[in-house]
Write a protein that holds these residues in place. Structure first.
Motif, PDB file in Angstrom:
ATOM      1  N   PHE A   4       8.112  -8.611 -11.685  1.00 64.83           N
ATOM      2  CA  PHE A   4       7.982  -7.183 -11.430  1.00 64.83           C
ATOM      3  C   PHE A   4       6.771  -6.936 -10.539  1.00 64.83           C
ATOM      4  CE2 PHE A   4       5.925  -3.154 -12.378  1.00 64.83           C
ATOM      5  CZ  PHE A   4       6.916  -2.310 -11.917  1.00 64.83           C
TER       6      PHE A   4
ATOM      7  N   SER B 113       4.472  -3.995  -9.033  1.00 60.23           N
ATOM      8  CA  SER B 113       4.171  -2.575  -9.180  1.00 60.23           C
ATOM      9  C   SER B 113       4.109  -1.928  -7.800  1.00 60.23           C
ATOM     10  CB  SER B 113       2.849  -2.381  -9.921  1.00 60.23           C
ATOM     11  OG  SER B 113       1.769  -2.695  -9.068  1.00 60.23           O
ATOM     12  N   PRO B 114       4.232  -0.601  -7.754  1.00 60.69           N
ATOM     13  CA  PRO B 114       4.226   0.068  -6.447  1.00 60.69           C
ATOM     14  C   PRO B 114       2.998  -0.279  -5.602  1.00 60.69           C
ATOM     15  CG  PRO B 114       4.894   1.591  -8.157  1.00 60.69           C
ATOM     16  CD  PRO B 114       4.496   0.331  -8.860  1.00 60.69           C
ATOM     17  N   VAL B 115       1.839  -0.278  -6.213  1.00 60.40           N
ATOM     18  CA  VAL B 115       0.639  -0.505  -5.395  1.00 60.40           C
ATOM     19  C   VAL B 115       0.571  -1.960  -4.931  1.00 60.40           C
ATOM     20  CG1 VAL B 115      -0.985  -1.026  -7.270  1.00 60.40           C
ATOM     21  CG2 VAL B 115      -1.802   0.074  -5.186  1.00 60.40           C
ATOM     22  N   VAL B 116       1.005  -2.872  -5.777  1.00 56.96           N
ATOM     23  CA  VAL B 116       0.994  -4.283  -5.368  1.00 56.96           C
ATOM     24  C   VAL B 116       2.010  -4.505  -4.240  1.00 56.96           C
ATOM     25  CG1 VAL B 116       1.528  -6.618  -6.126  1.00 56.96           C
ATOM     26  CG2 VAL B 116       0.110  -5.145  -7.556  1.00 56.96           C
TER      27      VAL B 116
ATOM     28  N   ARG C  31       2.927  -2.320  -2.064  1.00 53.91           N
ATOM     29  CA  ARG C  31       2.419  -1.744  -0.823  1.00 53.91           C
ATOM     30  C   ARG C  31       1.359  -2.647  -0.194  1.00 53.91           C
ATOM     31  NH1 ARG C  31      -1.094   3.178  -1.642  1.00 53.91           N
ATOM     32  NH2 ARG C  31      -2.674   1.580  -1.442  1.00 53.91           N
TER      33      ARG C  31
ATOM     34  N   ARG D 256       0.199  -8.656 -17.799  1.00 53.36           N
ATOM     35  CA  ARG D 256       1.086  -8.984 -18.927  1.00 53.36           C
ATOM     36  C   ARG D 256       2.243  -9.843 -18.442  1.00 53.36           C
ATOM     37  NH1 ARG D 256       1.784  -3.788 -21.954  1.00 53.36           N
ATOM     38  NH2 ARG D 256      -0.324  -4.306 -22.568  1.00 53.36           N
TER      39      ARG D 256
ATOM     40  N   ARG E 281       2.227 -10.947 -14.735  1.00 56.55           N
ATOM     41  CA  ARG E 281       2.445 -10.022 -13.626  1.00 56.55           C
ATOM     42  C   ARG E 281       1.238 -10.020 -12.681  1.00 56.55           C
ATOM     43  NH1 ARG E 281       1.547  -4.708 -12.001  1.00 56.55           N
ATOM     44  NH2 ARG E 281      -0.075  -4.475 -13.570  1.00 56.55           N
TER      45      ARG E 281
ATOM     46  N   THR F 226      -1.363  -8.214 -10.710  1.00 48.91           N
ATOM     47  CA  THR F 226      -1.956  -6.885 -10.720  1.00 48.91           C
ATOM     48  C   THR F 226      -2.574  -6.587  -9.361  1.00 48.91           C
ATOM     49  OG1 THR F 226      -4.124  -7.651 -11.407  1.00 48.91           O
ATOM     50  CG2 THR F 226      -2.531  -7.199 -13.161  1.00 48.91           C
ATOM     51  N   LYS F 227      -2.977  -5.331  -9.192  1.00 52.31           N
ATOM     52  CA  LYS F 227      -3.646  -4.940  -7.950  1.00 52.31           C
ATOM     53  C   LYS F 227      -4.901  -5.790  -7.724  1.00 52.31           C
ATOM     54  CE  LYS F 227      -6.123  -0.865  -6.217  1.00 52.31           C
ATOM     55  NZ  LYS F 227      -6.521   0.489  -6.635  1.00 52.31           N
ATOM     56  N   LYS F 228      -5.653  -6.018  -8.806  1.00 55.50           N
ATOM     57  CA  LYS F 228      -6.855  -6.840  -8.660  1.00 55.50           C
ATOM     58  C   LYS F 228      -6.506  -8.252  -8.219  1.00 55.50           C
ATOM     59  CE  LYS F 228     -10.248  -4.695 -11.654  1.00 55.50           C
ATOM     60  NZ  LYS F 228     -10.937  -4.715 -12.933  1.00 55.50           N
TER      61      LYS F 228
END
Lengths: 323, 469
Positions: free
Chosen positions: B152, B154-157, B159, B176, B179, B181-183
């Protein structure tokens, strides 16, 4: 500059406005001789006289209706509901008359309705509610929910100045617990502008009123692991979308916290707006922490379970951080 | 694995070299009744699209892999609860789906039956019988199964990945279930993991490209390497089907492999036309088959190959491998531009005109109705393609690897032609003419060799001798 309680800041702000503007008067149940249920207007009748500090009959309809008429005639009434819960009695005057008057007739209705709100002291289902979201749904009304003494004064002054009906939610739990410096001179805090209560980089908490302090305590406890930014909305209508979206675009994670019940609470509006306008900035689903969909219980342990606690916010923040 | 009452449906082994398949369509939904051998779903492998028949009669109880998912052979993809079946019967039912599918292809079984003996030892990988044992025991979940959470984005990742041309699957996730993350992705970019300037040729494959099994021949990087650009206004974007990807990869690889040369011959088809006119009625009345020009041309081609064996060969490393059998590939366009498939008729040197006609009709039908098995499209030694049906008069076809030649049959058209009579007098006549274009691999076949092959083929067609077929 003096340190004042939240309650004192409201009282002093109101007194200052009455001193400088003779159009301003107050009306409510037991606010005159008795000085109000929470003593916000203690000594007002002695200072300003019974014609400007009016003890009203037990009729919220009459209070708000008379204020609306007086405002249309050029006065600046400030009404007090003894408890915010009772405003439902004045729904028709407020929603049907006051909120629509400007649209129907072009006339300003510069009234302020003070609403002692919120729970945390076993007030039960009739004396503990936070009905702000019901009125946020009504075009024509403005809503403020100050969290600090300085904002309490500055927002009250702005509310009195504003030509629209303004609902001024003052949280009872903050009355004597929260003290801070409040400027002595007259000043305003603009309506519709949020305040960053605490700066952070990892998660944004959007909240208002007493929950600002609940969020702040949770943020302090997580300080070493998680950098939490707290946005105190201060006004719900209009609300400061830009401030919220700016913060969410920085952190990419958001938790919306309110003491009101969950379904249809104002948090839903904030979450939906974040989703619509900042979707591509999100790294996790936006989370809500709010009261369950029940009346506010009398029982202290049940009420504690009902009102979001620091532990609830901690759990929500941890869950978001781990996503 | 079948429980006492339920029958498992597994991704069938559709050929010895096929290790996974993509589910393109479920033809039944959960709760629907189904009979044994009734088509249950459609799958797409890199070789063919095909229907998978139900292994049992009963009710479709559960669908475990959704449309669009690519799963390994042997993976359980659905469960059928047999209608009131006693346990013993149920346990017997779950035969591999491939067994049924293979049985369906009996109309071509004559050709295939001979294949077993005709195939040389070098093809002696596990034969078709192997398919039966591929299914029964439950396979461990495919390696990709546990990646659900990590997959999965996420939208920010998403982009950030698009802005920096990062393949998210290359980033280690700390969220989790792993996944990203943005970081994680920002740290990946900060550490120089991403190319600062978009350099498509150096980027890894897009994450949706199905993982290729390691056993596949190495592929040129060009086909899948580029990071797809975002769609612009006025464009629509759809993912390539596995078949489309397979065609793209194969065509590119062929051009990168063979030294393509195309030569064209004009053929006077008057005798072939006459022969077909005569045989057409006979074939229809006696055998119920429709005779087109293709079997006649194919028959002449197979015979000509006998005289020019390098047309039916393969360049394998530094060796020239000449095939003693002619496995003839027939290019079949699928409806709606959905793809092209080249089913192979095995050992055509042993088929007379009638047998060849039947085999071509049968295999083309199976291609269009998606009933081909992957082994039906393998092992070709020479290919005929037939765009003439659409009116084409010239083409430069691409050779199907590892073959060395492909014959392009163009349109039959009436043309004014100079003909010379026995006394040497020239005149202009209207003749049924056809162009035959041969692409050949100049690594093995020289121009003179190819031209002589074509000259002989032309001669066979122009002097068509009915008694020879």
């Amino acid at each position: 500059m003096a340190v004042k309680t939240y309650l004192q800041a409201i009282s002093d702000g109101l007194r200052q406005e009455m001193q400088r503007d003779k159009r301003v008067y107050v009306i409510g149940e037991d606010i005159g001789v008795y000085g109000g249920a929470f003593k916000v207007t203690q000594g007002f009748q002695e200072e300003f006289g019974a014609w400007r500090v009016i003890d009203a009959p037990l009729s919220e309809t009459a209070i708000v209706g008379s204020c609306t008429g007086a405002a249309i005639m050029g006065l600046r009434p400030v009404a007090e509901m003894q408890f915010a819960d009772f405003i439902s009695c004045a729904w028709d005057q407020l929603v049907t008359v006051a909120a629509k008057q400007r649209y129907r007739a072009g006339t300003a209705v510069p009234i302020v309705v003070r609403l002692p709100s919120g729970g945390g002291f076993s007030g039960g289902p009739f004396h503990s509610q936070n009905p702000e979201s019901s009125f946020a749904h009504i075009p024509g009304l403005k809503i403020v929910c100050p969290a600090t003494p300085a904002d309490a004064k500055g927002l009250l002054v702005s509310a009195i100045e504003d030509p629209n009906p303004v609902l001024y939610f003052e949280h009872k739990h903050l009355y004597r617990r929260i003290k801070d410096e409040v400027p002595d001179e007259r000043y305003t805090v603009p309506l519709g502008k949020a305040r960053v209560h605490r700066e952070g980089d990892d998660v944004t908490v959007v909240t208002w009123g007493a929950m600002v302090y609940t969020a702040d305590e949770a943020a302090k406890q997580l300080e070493s692991d998680l950098s939490v930014e707290i946005v105190d909305l201060r006004s719900l209508s209009p609300w400061d979308k830009e401030a919220v979206l700016t913060s969410v675009e920085k952190t990419s994670r958001a938790l919306v916290l309110h003491e009101d019940t969950r379904t249809g609470g104002f948090g839903a509006e904030i979450v939906a707006t974040i989703m619509e306008e900042s979707f591509e900035s999100l790294d996790a689903p936006v989370k809500r922490v709010a009261a369950p969909d029940t009346p506010v219980p009398f029982s202290p342990p049940l009420e504690k379970k009902f009102i979001p606690q620091v532990e609830d916010v901690l759990a929500g923040l941890r869950d978001l951080a781990e996503y | 694995m079948a429980t006492e009452t339920a029958v498992d449906v597994v991704m069938p082994q559709m050929g010895v070299s096929v290790s996974e398949g993509t589910i393109t369509k479920w033809l039944k939904s959960v709760g629907e009744e189904i009979s044994a051998d009734e088509p249950l779903l459609e799958i797409s492998t890199d070789k063919v699209d095909t229907e998978v028949p139900s292994p049992a009669t009963g009710t479709l109880q559960e669908i475990l892999s959704q449309e669009g998912e690519t799963v390994a052979v042997g993976t359980k993809i659905a469960v059928i609860s047999p209608e009131g079946a006693p346990a013993a019967e149920a346990a017997d039912v779950p035969e591999p789906a491939t067994a049924q599918a293979a049985a369906e292809s009996e109309d071509a079984s004559g050709a295939e039956g001979e294949t077993a003996t005709a195939e040389p030892a070098q093809e002696a990988e596990p034969g078709p019988a192997e398919t039966a044992e591929a299914r029964p025991s439950p396979q461990p979940p495919p390696a990709g199964d546990g990646r659900g959470d990590k997959a999965f984005v996420s939208p920010v990742v998403g982009r950030i990945a698009a802005e920096h041309s990062v393949d998210v699957t290359q980033v280690e996730g700390t969220g989790r279930g792993g996944r990203v993350t943005k970081k994680d992705i920002l740290a990946f970019i900060d550490s120089g993991g991403a190319k600062e300037t978009p350099a498509p040729a150096q980027e890894p494959a897009p994450p949706e490209a199905p993982a290729k099994p390691a056993e596949r021949a190495p592929e040129p990087a060009t086909v899948q390497a580029a990071t797809p650009a975002a769609p612009q206004a006025g464009e629509t974007v759809e993912p390539m089907t596995p078949m489309r990807k397979g065609i793209a990869e194969h065509m590119r690889r062929s051009l990168d492999t063979a030294a393509h040369v195309t030569t064209t011959f004009e053929v006077d088809m008057a005798r072939v036309v006459a022969a077909r006119e005569k045989l057409k009625r006979e074939f229809q009345e006696k055998h119920g088959v429709k005779l087109t020009y293709l079997p006649l041309i194919a028959r002449a081609t197979i015979d000509t190959i006998g005289d020019w064996p390098w047309m039916n060969a393969e360049v394998r490393g530094d060796s020239i491998v000449v095939k003693q059998y002619v496995n003839l590939g027939i290019a079949v366009a699928l409806e709606g531009g959905k793809g092209l498939i080249v089913p192979v008729i095995k050992s055509t040197e042993g088929l007379n005109l009638l047998g060849l006609t039947r085999a071509i009709i049968a295999i083309a039908d199976r291609a269009r109705s998606k009933k081909l098995l992957p082994d039906d499209v393998q092992g070709g030694t020479f290919t005929i393609t037939n765009p003439g049906g659409f009116g084409a008069i010239h083409g430069t076809p691409i050779i199907s690897q590892p073959q060395v030649a492909i014959l392009d049959v163009e349109a039959l058209v009436k043309r004014p032609v100079v003909v010379t009579d026995d006394d040497g007098n020239d005149s202009i006549a209207i003749r049924p003419m056809m162009n035959l274009c041969l692409s050949y691999d100049h690594r093995l076949v020289d121009g003179a060799y190819a031209a002589q092959f074509m000259r002989d083929l032309r001669e066979r067609l122009q002097t068509w001798d009915e008694s020879a077929y």
